[in-house]
Every structure is written in C-alpha cells, then in structure tokens.
Design a protein around this motif. Sequence first.
Motif, short mmCIF file in Angstrom:
data_model
loop_
_atom_site.label_atom_id
_atom_site.label_comp_id
_atom_site.label_asym_id
_atom_site.label_seq_id
_atom_site.Cartn_x
_atom_site.Cartn_y
_atom_site.Cartn_z
N GLY A 45 40.52 87.37 7.01
CA GLY A 45 39.22 87.91 6.65
C GLY A 45 38.18 86.86 6.35
O GLY A 45 37.16 87.16 5.71
N VAL A 46 38.41 85.63 6.76
CA VAL A 46 37.45 84.54 6.50
C VAL A 46 36.51 84.44 7.69
O VAL A 46 36.95 84.22 8.82
CB VAL A 46 38.20 83.21 6.29
CG1 VAL A 46 37.18 82.08 6.05
CG2 VAL A 46 39.17 83.32 5.13
N ILE A 47 35.21 84.59 7.41
CA ILE A 47 34.22 84.51 8.49
C ILE A 47 33.21 83.44 8.13
O ILE A 47 32.47 83.58 7.13
CB ILE A 47 33.51 85.86 8.68
CG1 ILE A 47 34.54 86.97 8.99
CG2 ILE A 47 32.46 85.76 9.80
CD1 ILE A 47 33.93 88.34 9.10
N PRO A 48 33.15 82.35 8.91
CA PRO A 48 32.17 81.31 8.61
C PRO A 48 30.76 81.75 9.03
O PRO A 48 30.58 82.72 9.76
CB PRO A 48 32.65 80.14 9.47
CG PRO A 48 33.30 80.79 10.63
CD PRO A 48 33.95 82.04 10.10
N ARG A 49 29.77 80.98 8.53
CA ARG A 49 28.40 81.30 8.90
C ARG A 49 28.15 81.04 10.39
O ARG A 49 27.43 81.77 11.04
CB ARG A 49 27.43 80.46 8.06
CG ARG A 49 27.44 80.82 6.59
CD ARG A 49 26.43 79.93 5.84
NE ARG A 49 26.51 80.17 4.40
CZ ARG A 49 25.83 79.48 3.49
NH1 ARG A 49 24.99 78.51 3.90
NH2 ARG A 49 25.95 79.74 2.20
#
Length: 727
Positions: A630-634
């Motif tokens: 669930g990690v979404i970078p910019r």
Amino acid sequence: MGPNSISPNVSPHQKALIWVSNVGHVRANNFVRNYCAGKNGEAGSGEWTEDIEYLDESGSVIYSGKGIRSVEPGVDDHVMIGGLKKPILNASAVAKIVEVVKRWKWGPELETQLDKLQFVPNMTHVVQALKIINESDALLSLFKWAKRQTWYVPNDECYVMLFDGLNQSRDFDGIQSLFDEMVCDSIKSTTQFSAYNRVLKYLAKAEKLEVSFCCFKKVQDSGCKIDTETYNILMMLFLNKGLPYKAFEIYESMEAAHCSLDGSTYELMIPSLAKSGRLDAATKLFQEMKERNFRPSLGVFSSLVDSMGKAGRLETSMKIYMEMQGFRAQAICYHMKIAGFRPNFGLYTLIIESHAKSGKLDIAMSIFRDMEKAGFLPTPSTYSSLLEMHAASGQVDAAMKLYNSMTNAGLRPGLSTYTALLTLLAHKKLVDVAAKILLEMKAMGFSVDVSASDVLMVYIKDGSVDLSLRWLRFMSSSGIRTNNFIIRQLFESCMKNGLYESAKPLLETYVNSAAKVDLILYTSILAYLRKQPVLSFVREFFQGIDYELEEGAAKYFVNVLLNYLVLMGQINRARCVWKVAYENKLFPKAIVFDQHIAWSLDVRNLSVGAALVAVVHTLHRFRKRMLYYGVIPRRIKLVTGPTLRIVVAQMLSSVESPFEVSKVVLRAPGDSVMEWFKKPIVQQFLLNEIPSRADILMHRLNILFPTSAPEIRSLSPPKQLISAKAV
C-alpha cells in the motif's frame, strides 16, 4: 410385267403378290378394307375372312385365298399374310423413308408423307436413312420430323451425321443452332455425346474463335468428355491467333478433367509455355513427356534451351542441350546399326556423356556396356560423368562398381568424382567405405582436408553425433585437420544431446586454437550445461566472479549478454541474469527508493537490451510493493539519458503508460502509475508475457468504448432496445 415374265419356280401365291404389287388387279366378293389394328373402313370386325382372287392380265385366276391385310399408318409394325404376322424388314423401312425424303426434300408435304408411312419407324430407321441421304437440308428435315415423334430418343450418331452434313455445306450458323439443340437434349438425357467433339473441331478448324470457345465452355458445363484431339485443335487455334493465355486456360481445363496428353499435346504446349516464361510448367511437361516414352522433337529441345538460357538458368539450359545431343546421337547410332555401320569411339562417348549428364542413366549404362563389348576403353571423363550422376541419384552400388572399374582400368578419378562419391557415402552413413575412399584419394596426391571436413559436416547436419565423433577420430588418427567452425558445430551438437564428456575435449581444442569465444558460445554453454532452474544456475554462475578484480569485465559481460538475449527473444533468461546481477550489487545505484517521495531507476550506463529488461523487471517490483504494502510514492522516475529515452518510451507506449517523456527522464505521478498497474494488459506486460497486437487492440477498444469491456459488461444491466417513450 406380266405373269409370263415371272420365273416358273415362283409359287402361285408369290406370283400373285408380285403381280398385285406391280399391277394391283384384285377382285373380291363384297370387298371391304380392314386394318390389322381392328379398325374398319365402314363396319365389321377387325378379322378379315373373305377370299381374294389374284388375276393375271388376261383375267385368269392365279391364286385364291386369304389376302394380305392392310396396316394403319403409325400404328401397325407388320402385315398379315393369311393368319400369320409378317414383320416389316428394317431394310424395307429405311428404303421407304429414303425414297420419301429424296422425293419431297423438305417442307410440310414431306412431313405429311412421312406421317403416312405404312409402319411405325424408330431411331434405327432414321439413323440408317441419314447415312444414305447426302443433302444437308433433307437431313435436317428428317431429323426435325423425328424429334416431334413420341418414339424419338436422343442419338449421338444421328447428331454426328448432321454435323458432318452441315460442315460439308459450310453452314456454321446451322452447326451452332444444332449444337444448342443438342445441349438441350443432353440435359434431358444421360447420353454422352461424342458429337460435341465434332462440333468443336469443325468450329476450330474454321477459325471461329469466339463461337468455338463459347461452345467449349458449354460442353464443359454439360459434363461431357472432350477428347485429346479436340483439346489439341482448340489450343492450336488460339496459339496461332496469338492468344496463348486462352490456350493455357484450355490446357488447364484439360489437366483438371484428367484427360490423357498425347505426343501432339506435348509438342504444342512445351514450346508455348517456355516462350511465355512459364518455365517450371514447361519443364514438368517435358519430364512427363519423357517418362511416357514420347520422343521430344528438335523444336521442343530448342525452345527449352533458348528460354532457359534467356531466363538465366544456364545450368538447366546446358543440361537440356546435352540431352538433345544425346537423343540426336542415339538416333544416328540406331540408323547406323540398321545400315550395318559400327559406331566409333567418339560417337559412343558423346552418347554416353550426353545421356548421363541429362539424367538418362539407364540408357547411358546400356550404351556404356555396348561400348565395352565393342572393345573401346571409356575415357576418365565418361567414367566420371556416369559415376557422378549415379552418386547424385543416390545409387551406391552402381557408383562403387563404376569407381572400382575405373581404378582397375588404371584411370585416375578427378576431384569432383571423389567429392561426389564421398558425399554419397556420407549421406548413406557408410563410414568405413568413406574412410577407405578418402585414404585412396590422399594416396593419389589430393589434399583431403576440405573433403574430410565436408563429410563431417554432413554427419553433423544429419544429427548423427556418434558418427560425427567417429569420423573426427578417424581424421585425427590419419593426420587430417578440420576447421574451428566445424569443431564448434560438433561441440554444440554434443551439448544439445547431453554428451558433455565428448563436448569437453572439443571445447578445449576450440579454445586452444585461439578461436574467438563469443556470446553465442557462452549462451550455448548456459543453455545446455545446466541441470537446474535458470535462476539457480545464473546465481551459481555469478558466485564464481571476483567482483573486486573483474567488476568492469562482469558489467560489460552482463550488458552484452542481456543485449543478445533480448534480441534472441530469451526474455525470461534475460530477467534472471538482471535479477542476479542486481542481487550481487553489480549495479548498486540503479534503483533508488526515497520513502514516499520518489522511486527511480537509472539505466543510463546499461546497453539497450539491459535497459529494457531492467525497466520491465523494476516496474514489476514497484507494482508488487505498491499493491501488497500500500505504499504509493509521489512520483516515479526512469532516468534514461538522451540515448535510451526513445527506446524505453516506445516500449512503454505500447501499453499506454502514464510516463511523460522529457530530455533525459520519463516521469509519472505515483497515483497514475498505481491505476496503470491495475490494468490486466500491464500486469501481463510486467510478468514478461508480451502482449500481442490483438491484446493491445482490444485494450484500446475497451478504453474507447468502456461498455464493451468484459468486466464492465458483467456488472452493468442490459440496455433496453426500445425506450419507454417509444412504447
């Protein structure tokens, strides 16, 4: 003719018949004419019971008894003599029909007279009458009358005579009209008309192009058989008129109908096909002509030699020319023998070599034996031509017999002869015999390295690894060398067949000869030496690398290897190599995870193949990280530099990526990439299942027309075809 002129041997009853037929004087008591069919002129039964007296010229009674009864036209086929039925003879019926037709010729009066015939005609009578009548108008009149009768049956012989008559009078319009009638008859009846062929021949000989071709098509449609002579005449017509393609169309119809070709067909079509450039078809017909024992004429040979030469097929042209010489020489030899002359050495040699070089081995060997019996010693050239052609046709026994005969006669085979024989023995896998011939060749002073290598290459191409190794051992023991290319080919064959122990000395020989060890050889070793999964084997391979001493060389090797694997379509192996190279920190700064701010991949120092593999593999890792954790970078960046920018952008554009292209970087927001990762085609792409054009097209259709997408259709209710307002 009176009664006294009648022969005394004739019975009174017969005299009376003759007299009545000539004079017709009959006296009867209460005479009423009755018919055999049972119909009377006025009244009474059908039985004739009255006695008739037959008189002579003086009125004396010659005979008295029951008379010859009358017949009704078109009903009775006999007369009554007393109580006996006497059939009307065919000859009499035919003579009567001919008499009527010749007298009345044509028109309504003729038909009236034919209707009054005192018997029932049939088609046999009509056909026989047509044979006697010579005038075309009279023939047609009789035929048309017969067609209107109930007993008419379509008859081929009848049509043939009619067409013959019309052709004699040069009435081609009449032929065409009658032909149309015959076509209608063939539809009503199952009779096969050979008269069709007669029509086509007459029209073709009269040079009626359009009419003859039209009739030809109608005959084909009717399903009737056209004979070979008719086909030939039609093809000749169109060829003479400068319409070869019409002639070829007729020839193709002839082939489709499985009609047998004769000598004239071959003589006609082979030159025409050759001159029009259809050389393969001409050659095929030429071979078929010879197989069927038709002797080609000088015109056939000349046309083929000329056309083949102009088309640049010089070898074939020369072969046919030699064959032509052989045929002509054989004909001369035959006539010489008949005249009692003996062929000389030169004529024998010419005939044998010509037939051998043209592939006529049976004839060549027959004449060769005649030459030996005549006491002539064949030349090395004669032996060589025979031996090489037998070798080319795969006849081992005959080729070896000729070779032994040649060497026993003290003649020295040439290099081409040895080469042909060794190639034959190699294909037949006769290793020992080939070795014996090669040593004899070496003893004759020939250089055998190339010939031995050619034999070895035959075994390698056939996949006979054991025979290849056996032959190589023989070469080594005999001091015969081969080249590195063949050693490498044999090495790869051993690897493919799992013969690793046999492959090792070959590899050592290859490396020790200072041959270039390239990436193809490395990948061959990688592909066939492993007995474990690709990833495990690649990891084991990289463990043996000393990174401190060989880091630069290792990076170069990985870049070039990945380039090669991508070009060869080995994407799975390429990804394994990249993964292990990254795990072993060969490219430690390639991937950067900057928490939630930016993730990046730097491929500026990679080759094209390595860069493409790195992008796909790394995006796959990014996808797993974003979906599972669930990690979404910019943002996500792909640092490509100016060189690789276009290549990477083109690859990603095929699946409509959200990455924007700048001068040296491809970048996209993390949320956009996340949505892009959810698409099935992207998942397929990142899992190394490269999408097909059909998949890409369907993906684009789903974007343009969302309701057509399968996953959307399954969730949305079906639309009403007619709105409520319309109802």
